[in-house]
Design a protein around this motif. Structure first.
Motif, PDB file in Angstrom:
ATOM      1  N   MET A 136       0.850  -1.180   0.000  1.00  0.00           N
ATOM      2  CA  MET A 136       0.000   0.000   0.000  1.00  0.00           C
ATOM      3  C   MET A 136       0.890   1.236   0.000  1.00  0.00           C
ATOM      4  N   ARG A 137       0.590   2.185  -0.842  1.00  0.00           N
ATOM      5  CA  ARG A 137       1.305   3.461  -0.906  1.00  0.00           C
ATOM      6  C   ARG A 137       0.301   4.597  -0.755  1.00  0.00           C
ATOM      7  N   TYR A 138       0.729   5.646  -0.073  1.00  0.00           N
ATOM      8  CA  TYR A 138      -0.158   6.788   0.118  1.00  0.00           C
ATOM      9  C   TYR A 138       0.674   8.020   0.410  1.00  0.00           C
ATOM     10  N   ASN A 139       0.102   9.171   0.111  1.00  0.00           N
ATOM     11  CA  ASN A 139       0.768  10.439   0.390  1.00  0.00           C
ATOM     12  C   ASN A 139       0.572  10.827   1.849  1.00  0.00           C
ATOM     13  N   VAL A 140       1.608  11.431   2.421  1.00  0.00           N
ATOM     14  CA  VAL A 140       1.535  11.997   3.756  1.00  0.00           C
ATOM     15  C   VAL A 140       1.359  13.501   3.591  1.00  0.00           C
ATOM     16  N   ILE A 141       0.337  14.061   4.221  1.00  0.00           N
ATOM     17  CA  ILE A 141      -0.018  15.468   4.050  1.00  0.00           C
ATOM     18  C   ILE A 141       0.053  16.161   5.403  1.00  0.00           C
ATOM     19  N   ILE A 142       0.714  17.329   5.445  1.00  0.00           N
ATOM     20  CA  ILE A 142       0.793  18.149   6.644  1.00  0.00           C
ATOM     21  C   ILE A 142      -0.150  19.326   6.450  1.00  0.00           C
ATOM     22  N   SER A 143      -1.073  19.522   7.402  1.00  0.00           N
ATOM     23  CA  SER A 143      -2.042  20.619   7.315  1.00  0.00           C
ATOM     24  C   SER A 143      -1.921  21.518   8.533  1.00  0.00           C
ATOM     25  N   ASP A 144      -2.002  22.812   8.290  1.00  0.00           N
ATOM     26  CA  ASP A 144      -2.173  23.764   9.379  1.00  0.00           C
ATOM     27  C   ASP A 144      -3.274  24.720   8.953  1.00  0.00           C
ATOM     28  N   ASP A 145      -3.477  25.789   9.664  1.00  0.00           N
ATOM     29  CA  ASP A 145      -4.559  26.712   9.308  1.00  0.00           C
ATOM     30  C   ASP A 145      -4.380  27.322   7.933  1.00  0.00           C
ATOM     31  N   ASP A 146      -3.139  27.397   7.470  1.00  0.00           N
ATOM     32  CA  ASP A 146      -2.854  28.090   6.220  1.00  0.00           C
ATOM     33  C   ASP A 146      -2.994  27.219   4.973  1.00  0.00           C
ATOM     34  N   ASN A 147      -2.516  25.975   5.025  1.00  0.00           N
ATOM     35  CA  ASN A 147      -2.524  25.170   3.808  1.00  0.00           C
ATOM     36  C   ASN A 147      -2.267  23.694   4.076  1.00  0.00           C
ATOM     37  N   ASP A 148      -2.395  22.892   3.009  1.00  0.00           N
ATOM     38  CA  ASP A 148      -2.050  21.469   3.002  1.00  0.00           C
ATOM     39  C   ASP A 148      -0.813  21.295   2.135  1.00  0.00           C
ATOM     40  N   ILE A 149       0.171  20.573   2.654  1.00  0.00           N
ATOM     41  CA  ILE A 149       1.400  20.326   1.902  1.00  0.00           C
ATOM     42  C   ILE A 149       1.626  18.820   1.857  1.00  0.00           C
ATOM     43  N   THR A 150       1.745  18.276   0.652  1.00  0.00           N
ATOM     44  CA  THR A 150       2.075  16.863   0.503  1.00  0.00           C
ATOM     45  C   THR A 150       3.568  16.710   0.734  1.00  0.00           C
ATOM     46  N   GLU A 151       3.923  15.976   1.778  1.00  0.00           N
ATOM     47  CA  GLU A 151       5.325  15.847   2.181  1.00  0.00           C
ATOM     48  C   GLU A 151       6.042  14.682   1.527  1.00  0.00           C
ATOM     49  N   LYS A 183      -1.917  13.732   7.936  1.00  0.00           N
ATOM     50  CA  LYS A 183      -2.962  12.851   7.416  1.00  0.00           C
ATOM     51  C   LYS A 183      -2.498  12.143   6.155  1.00  0.00           C
ATOM     52  N   THR A 184      -3.289  11.163   5.729  1.00  0.00           N
ATOM     53  CA  THR A 184      -2.998  10.409   4.519  1.00  0.00           C
ATOM     54  C   THR A 184      -4.080  10.674   3.486  1.00  0.00           C
ATOM     55  N   ASP A 185      -3.779  10.300   2.256  1.00  0.00           N
ATOM     56  CA  ASP A 185      -4.780  10.487   1.195  1.00  0.00           C
ATOM     57  C   ASP A 185      -5.415   9.163   0.772  1.00  0.00           C
ATOM     58  N   THR A 186      -5.510   8.235   1.711  1.00  0.00           N
ATOM     59  CA  THR A 186      -6.177   6.972   1.413  1.00  0.00           C
ATOM     60  C   THR A 186      -7.681   7.209   1.305  1.00  0.00           C
ATOM     61  N   THR A 187      -8.401   6.196   0.863  1.00  0.00           N
ATOM     62  CA  THR A 187      -9.853   6.326   0.684  1.00  0.00           C
ATOM     63  C   THR A 187     -10.522   6.831   1.954  1.00  0.00           C
ATOM     64  N   SER A 188     -10.153   6.259   3.080  1.00  0.00           N
ATOM     65  CA  SER A 188     -10.635   6.720   4.374  1.00  0.00           C
ATOM     66  C   SER A 188      -9.453   7.407   5.063  1.00  0.00           C
ATOM     67  N   VAL A 237      -4.560  -0.523   7.303  1.00  0.00           N
ATOM     68  CA  VAL A 237      -5.610  -1.230   8.030  1.00  0.00           C
ATOM     69  C   VAL A 237      -6.462  -1.962   7.007  1.00  0.00           C
ATOM     70  N   GLU A 238      -6.646  -3.238   7.224  1.00  0.00           N
ATOM     71  CA  GLU A 238      -7.435  -4.060   6.304  1.00  0.00           C
ATOM     72  C   GLU A 238      -8.922  -3.774   6.467  1.00  0.00           C
ATOM     73  N   GLY A 239      -9.651  -3.880   5.376  1.00  0.00           N
ATOM     74  CA  GLY A 239     -11.087  -3.671   5.433  1.00  0.00           C
ATOM     75  C   GLY A 239     -11.655  -3.437   4.047  1.00  0.00           C
ATOM     76  N   PHE A 240     -12.898  -2.964   4.005  1.00  0.00           N
ATOM     77  CA  PHE A 240     -13.564  -2.683   2.737  1.00  0.00           C
ATOM     78  C   PHE A 240     -12.848  -1.606   1.935  1.00  0.00           C
ATOM     79  N   ILE A 241     -12.354  -0.595   2.634  1.00  0.00           N
ATOM     80  CA  ILE A 241     -11.707   0.525   1.963  1.00  0.00           C
ATOM     81  C   ILE A 241     -10.263   0.647   2.427  1.00  0.00           C
ATOM     82  N   SER A 242      -9.425   1.221   1.583  1.00  0.00           N
ATOM     83  CA  SER A 242      -8.018   1.379   1.962  1.00  0.00           C
ATOM     84  C   SER A 242      -7.857   2.573   2.892  1.00  0.00           C
ATOM     85  N   ARG A 243      -7.142   2.342   3.990  1.00  0.00           N
ATOM     86  CA  ARG A 243      -6.880   3.421   4.918  1.00  0.00           C
ATOM     87  C   ARG A 243      -5.591   3.131   5.674  1.00  0.00           C
ATOM     88  N   ALA A 244      -5.032   4.168   6.241  1.00  0.00           N
ATOM     89  CA  ALA A 244      -3.816   4.033   7.035  1.00  0.00           C
ATOM     90  C   ALA A 244      -4.088   4.539   8.444  1.00  0.00           C
TER      91      ALA A 244
END
Length: 92
Positions: A1-16, A38-43, A64-71
């Motif tokens: 499984m691969r996913y983007n890691v995103i850092i958010s603050d009040d100003d913006n979202d940055i994909t790290e 946060k991650t950009d997985t389905t959930s 995490v295993e389940g119906f939808i992909s999530r981290a």
């Protein structure tokens, strides 16, 4: 499984970077702010951290295993971080 890691603050979202099993990323975050990692997985998995100047934070994620992909994301202490990071590689 691969996913983007995103850092958010009040100003913006940055994909790290792209995260995958057995890898880690290293980044710097703004001090003295509440940030969301946060991650950009389905959930979307996420964690809030109140950052401090000159402090290192270790965040662990795993699929995490389940119906939808999530981290699942959680903060770990430095001792756990040092023990577990030895078995991973920097994801560039």
């Amino acid at each position: 499984m691969r996913y983007n890691v995103i850092i958010s603050d009040d100003d913006n979202d940055i994909t790290e970077g792209l995260m995958s099993n057995g890898a880690y990323i290293y980044t710097q975050v703004p001090a003295n702010r509440e940030i969301e990692i946060k991650t950009d997985t389905t959930s979307v998995g996420s964690i809030l951290i109140d950052t401090e100047n000159q402090k290192t934070y270790c965040i662990k994620s795993y699929p995490v295993e389940g119906f939808i992909s999530r981290a699942k994301i959680m903060q770990v202490d430095m001792e756990t971080c040092k023990k577990e990071i030895i078995n991973t590689q920097l994801h560039e």
